[in-house]
Design a protein around this motif. Structure first.
Motif, PDB file in Angstrom:
ATOM      1  N   GLU A 182       0.812  -1.211   0.000  1.00  0.00           N
ATOM      2  CA  GLU A 182       0.000   0.000   0.000  1.00  0.00           C
ATOM      3  C   GLU A 182       0.846   1.262   0.000  1.00  0.00           C
ATOM      4  OE1 GLU A 182      -0.888  -2.502   2.048  1.00  0.00           O
ATOM      5  OE2 GLU A 182      -2.905  -2.950   1.319  1.00  0.00           O
ATOM      6  N   LYS A 183       0.214   2.294  -0.506  1.00  0.00           N
ATOM      7  CA  LYS A 183       0.727   3.647  -0.324  1.00  0.00           C
ATOM      8  C   LYS A 183      -0.447   4.504   0.088  1.00  0.00           C
ATOM      9  CE  LYS A 183       4.388   3.905  -3.726  1.00  0.00           C
ATOM     10  NZ  LYS A 183       4.625   4.388  -5.079  1.00  0.00           N
ATOM     11  N   PHE A 184      -0.174   5.509   0.900  1.00  0.00           N
ATOM     12  CA  PHE A 184      -1.199   6.502   1.186  1.00  0.00           C
ATOM     13  C   PHE A 184      -0.853   7.759   0.402  1.00  0.00           C
ATOM     14  CE2 PHE A 184      -1.778   3.612   4.696  1.00  0.00           C
ATOM     15  CZ  PHE A 184      -3.153   3.579   4.819  1.00  0.00           C
ATOM     16  N   ASP A 185      -1.785   8.142  -0.434  1.00  0.00           N
ATOM     17  CA  ASP A 185      -1.622   9.346  -1.254  1.00  0.00           C
ATOM     18  C   ASP A 185      -2.122  10.522  -0.412  1.00  0.00           C
ATOM     19  OD1 ASP A 185      -1.748  11.337  -3.120  1.00  0.00           O
ATOM     20  OD2 ASP A 185      -2.835  10.165  -4.621  1.00  0.00           O
ATOM     21  N   LYS A 186      -1.174  11.330   0.073  1.00  0.00           N
ATOM     22  CA  LYS A 186      -1.500  12.408   1.013  1.00  0.00           C
ATOM     23  C   LYS A 186      -1.837  13.695   0.269  1.00  0.00           C
ATOM     24  CE  LYS A 186       0.512  14.508   5.196  1.00  0.00           C
ATOM     25  NZ  LYS A 186       1.664  14.425   6.110  1.00  0.00           N
ATOM     26  N   SER A 208      -4.252  17.701   0.551  1.00  0.00           N
ATOM     27  CA  SER A 208      -4.779  18.701   1.481  1.00  0.00           C
ATOM     28  C   SER A 208      -6.171  19.134   1.060  1.00  0.00           C
ATOM     29  CB  SER A 208      -3.869  19.938   1.508  1.00  0.00           C
ATOM     30  OG  SER A 208      -2.864  19.769   2.472  1.00  0.00           O
ATOM     31  N   THR A 209      -7.051  19.288   2.023  1.00  0.00           N
ATOM     32  CA  THR A 209      -8.378  19.821   1.709  1.00  0.00           C
ATOM     33  C   THR A 209      -8.227  21.295   1.339  1.00  0.00           C
ATOM     34  OG1 THR A 209      -8.821  20.638   3.929  1.00  0.00           O
ATOM     35  CG2 THR A 209      -9.390  18.341   3.504  1.00  0.00           C
ATOM     36  N   PRO A 210      -9.246  21.880   0.690  1.00  0.00           N
ATOM     37  CA  PRO A 210      -9.192  23.326   0.410  1.00  0.00           C
ATOM     38  C   PRO A 210      -8.969  24.144   1.691  1.00  0.00           C
ATOM     39  CG  PRO A 210     -10.979  22.327  -0.813  1.00  0.00           C
ATOM     40  CD  PRO A 210     -10.431  21.256   0.096  1.00  0.00           C
ATOM     41  N   GLN A 211      -9.345  23.564   2.851  1.00  0.00           N
ATOM     42  CA  GLN A 211      -9.136  24.275   4.123  1.00  0.00           C
ATOM     43  C   GLN A 211      -7.753  23.998   4.717  1.00  0.00           C
ATOM     44  OE1 GLN A 211     -12.096  22.590   3.512  1.00  0.00           O
ATOM     45  NE2 GLN A 211     -13.041  24.514   2.887  1.00  0.00           N
ATOM     46  N   GLY A 212      -6.953  23.171   4.038  1.00  0.00           N
ATOM     47  CA  GLY A 212      -5.581  22.950   4.479  1.00  0.00           C
ATOM     48  C   GLY A 212      -5.380  21.787   5.436  1.00  0.00           C
ATOM     49  N   LYS A 213      -6.397  20.942   5.583  1.00  0.00           N
ATOM     50  CA  LYS A 213      -6.259  19.779   6.460  1.00  0.00           C
ATOM     51  C   LYS A 213      -5.769  18.578   5.635  1.00  0.00           C
ATOM     52  CE  LYS A 213      -9.110  16.941   9.590  1.00  0.00           C
ATOM     53  NZ  LYS A 213      -8.066  16.652  10.562  1.00  0.00           N
ATOM     54  N   ASP A 214      -4.800  17.833   6.194  1.00  0.00           N
ATOM     55  CA  ASP A 214      -4.291  16.653   5.486  1.00  0.00           C
ATOM     56  C   ASP A 214      -5.340  15.549   5.424  1.00  0.00           C
ATOM     57  OD1 ASP A 214      -1.827  17.797   5.106  1.00  0.00           O
ATOM     58  OD2 ASP A 214      -0.918  16.849   6.866  1.00  0.00           O
ATOM     59  N   TYR A 215      -5.417  14.902   4.278  1.00  0.00           N
ATOM     60  CA  TYR A 215      -6.202  13.671   4.193  1.00  0.00           C
ATOM     61  C   TYR A 215      -5.466  12.710   3.277  1.00  0.00           C
ATOM     62  CZ  TYR A 215      -8.016  15.177  -0.382  1.00  0.00           C
ATOM     63  OH  TYR A 215      -8.129  15.574  -1.685  1.00  0.00           O
ATOM     64  N   TYR A 216      -5.975  11.487   3.201  1.00  0.00           N
ATOM     65  CA  TYR A 216      -5.278  10.425   2.473  1.00  0.00           C
ATOM     66  C   TYR A 216      -6.242   9.632   1.589  1.00  0.00           C
ATOM     67  CZ  TYR A 216      -1.752  11.058   6.168  1.00  0.00           C
ATOM     68  OH  TYR A 216      -0.822  11.574   7.031  1.00  0.00           O
ATOM     69  N   TRP A 217      -5.699   9.120   0.488  1.00  0.00           N
ATOM     70  CA  TRP A 217      -6.353   8.056  -0.271  1.00  0.00           C
ATOM     71  C   TRP A 217      -5.495   6.802  -0.131  1.00  0.00           C
ATOM     72  CZ3 TRP A 217     -11.117   8.449  -2.157  1.00  0.00           C
ATOM     73  CH2 TRP A 217     -11.628   9.704  -2.486  1.00  0.00           C
ATOM     74  N   LEU A 218      -6.158   5.684   0.138  1.00  0.00           N
ATOM     75  CA  LEU A 218      -5.449   4.407   0.196  1.00  0.00           C
ATOM     76  C   LEU A 218      -5.274   3.880  -1.230  1.00  0.00           C
ATOM     77  CD1 LEU A 218      -4.321   1.928   1.678  1.00  0.00           C
ATOM     78  CD2 LEU A 218      -6.665   1.154   2.031  1.00  0.00           C
ATOM     79  N   THR A 219      -4.020   3.659  -1.617  1.00  0.00           N
ATOM     80  CA  THR A 219      -3.758   3.058  -2.924  1.00  0.00           C
ATOM     81  C   THR A 219      -2.774   1.907  -2.709  1.00  0.00           C
ATOM     82  OG1 THR A 219      -1.807   4.397  -3.417  1.00  0.00           O
ATOM     83  CG2 THR A 219      -3.944   5.330  -4.018  1.00  0.00           C
ATOM     84  N   GLY A 220      -2.477   1.186  -3.753  1.00  0.00           N
ATOM     85  CA  GLY A 220      -1.526   0.093  -3.546  1.00  0.00           C
ATOM     86  C   GLY A 220      -1.267  -0.671  -4.813  1.00  0.00           C
TER      87      GLY A 220
END
Lengths: 256, 256
Positions: free
Chosen positions: B194-198, B200-212
């Motif tokens: 897996e990789k987590f694709d990191k 940022s939201t338009p508000q600047g908060k980090d989020y991730y997509w799980l890929t692999g």
């Protein structure tokens, strides 16, 4: 082991559950502990992963806390993947999941988020154990089972687990002094006889709650259900090669 | 079988997916068909069930339609439970799940909602088969594999499946004329890196997509991965007794 072991702790009841607090208490005496657990209860999520939604990861422990803790917006399996891929610099020596509020014995292993987190650890090559207490109460008495958690964790740190397996450990709801010991078991054959409890919304639309009754279909003394009913801790080695190897010759006689 | 068989159809891509439409097309020539499937995509939900939320069940077929169809707000496993407990008056003769848009071979069986629906059928004593095509495209060409779906379904209607198993059937992405046949296989050892694709939201908060990335760790000719790579349909018998029976003697030597 001269180096301090690295231990990953997760669960499916969420990071605030008393069960995971008890597990952290035991583990912090055994090694360096990282906690990554769902930010909300995820019971019965099975081996779900989050691929159609965004995921959030939040460090929730204070900067100088003895134990580093992250909450994750996803499932127990997502939490394990986050820990291994995104946070840890090396593979942990042990993954422990739980202590679950409620049984994961027999067929419950299939539905269990607690055990799926352990299975995910196993797939990633980490010696992994899921712990569950047969008490659904949020205020269940986890103190009684801590010595057994410690004993099993120490054994796994020393010996690993058999290749291709993880351990499914269930505790009876008993005082420590009344627990007779630990037994290696097989998964009892059991089912849930479900009912759907049908209700109406205030607007008059039908909806349902899934409920059910657990039915144990066999009573062999080598099963986890027997052990638990007779005052023992059950330990079932669980495999993630799901192939029914014994069925292959039979299927090869088919006209396909 | 003199009576018309009763066939339950479900999936994890949701009731509107082309894959389930192809499966219904084949099944309606073989028996009386009931469809109960999630109202939205539920890929990678594993064996999740819905116990902390309400559930909705909606009849979506017209009153005189040849096939009766319900959509369910829950998971694939919830859909099977609804069908068996709430809708059907007798146990179906066959449960088919799919055709999944994408592979459920090797380790994917663990994450798969399609296969969990089949496993749930197996637990309930229904001969059950999950079908998947190695093509994630919404407009994948399911016509090519329909003859194989029919052949396998007819064989299961006649013979059932080996005790305690369900079948995991995967199709290579090939034209019908290029498919070499059907092979009984074991689950290949494989993992997802897996990789987590990191982001940022338009508000600047980090989020991730799980890929692999899928990594096949072995290449034995008796594995499902080998069969699929070499132009065959793979059939793996999958069991829901997850006990690693071979590991029990080893664990009994532990000092517990």
């Amino acid at each position: 082991m001269t180096k301090k072991p690295l231990i990953l702790v997760t669960n499916d009841d969420g990071i605030t559950a008393p069960g995971i607090r008890a597990l952290i208490d035991v583990m912090k005496d055994l090694g360096d502990v990282l906690v990554v657990a769902p930010d909300s209860p995820q019971s019965a999520t099975g081996h779900a992963i989050t691929i159609n939604n965004t995921l959030y990861l939040n460090k929730v422990s204070k900067p100088n806390a003895a134990v580093t803790e992250y909450s994750c917006s996803g499932t127990p399996v997502d939490s394990v993947k986050f820990a291994v891929v995104e946070i840890l610099k090396r593979k942990p020596d042990l993954l422990v999941s739980g202590i679950n509020h409620g049984s994961n014995s027999s067929i419950n292993v299939i539905y269990s988020g607690t055990m799926s987190a352990a299975v995910e650890g196993g797939i990633e090559g980490i010696p992994s154990v899921g712990f569950s207490l047969l008490d659904y109460d949020w205020n269940a008495d986890f103190e009684q089972v801590k010595p057994f958690v410690k004993k099993i964790a120490l054994e796994v740190l020393q010996k690993g687990v058999p290749d291709g397996t993880v351990l499914n450990v269930n505790f009876p709801k008993l005082k420590q002094k009344d627990i007779k010991g630990i037994r290696i078991c097989r998964q009892a054959k059991a089912i849930w006889q479900e009912k759907f409890d049908k209700r109406s919304t205030p607007q008059g639309k039908d909806y349902y709650w899934l409920t059910g009754e657990f039915v144990n279909l066999e009573h062999g003394e080598d099963t986890d259900e027997w052990a638990l009913q007779n005052g023992y801790v059950s330990v079932v080695p669980v495999q993630f090669d799901m192939t029914a190897h014994h069925a292959i010759p039979q299927l090869n006689t088919w006209n396909l």
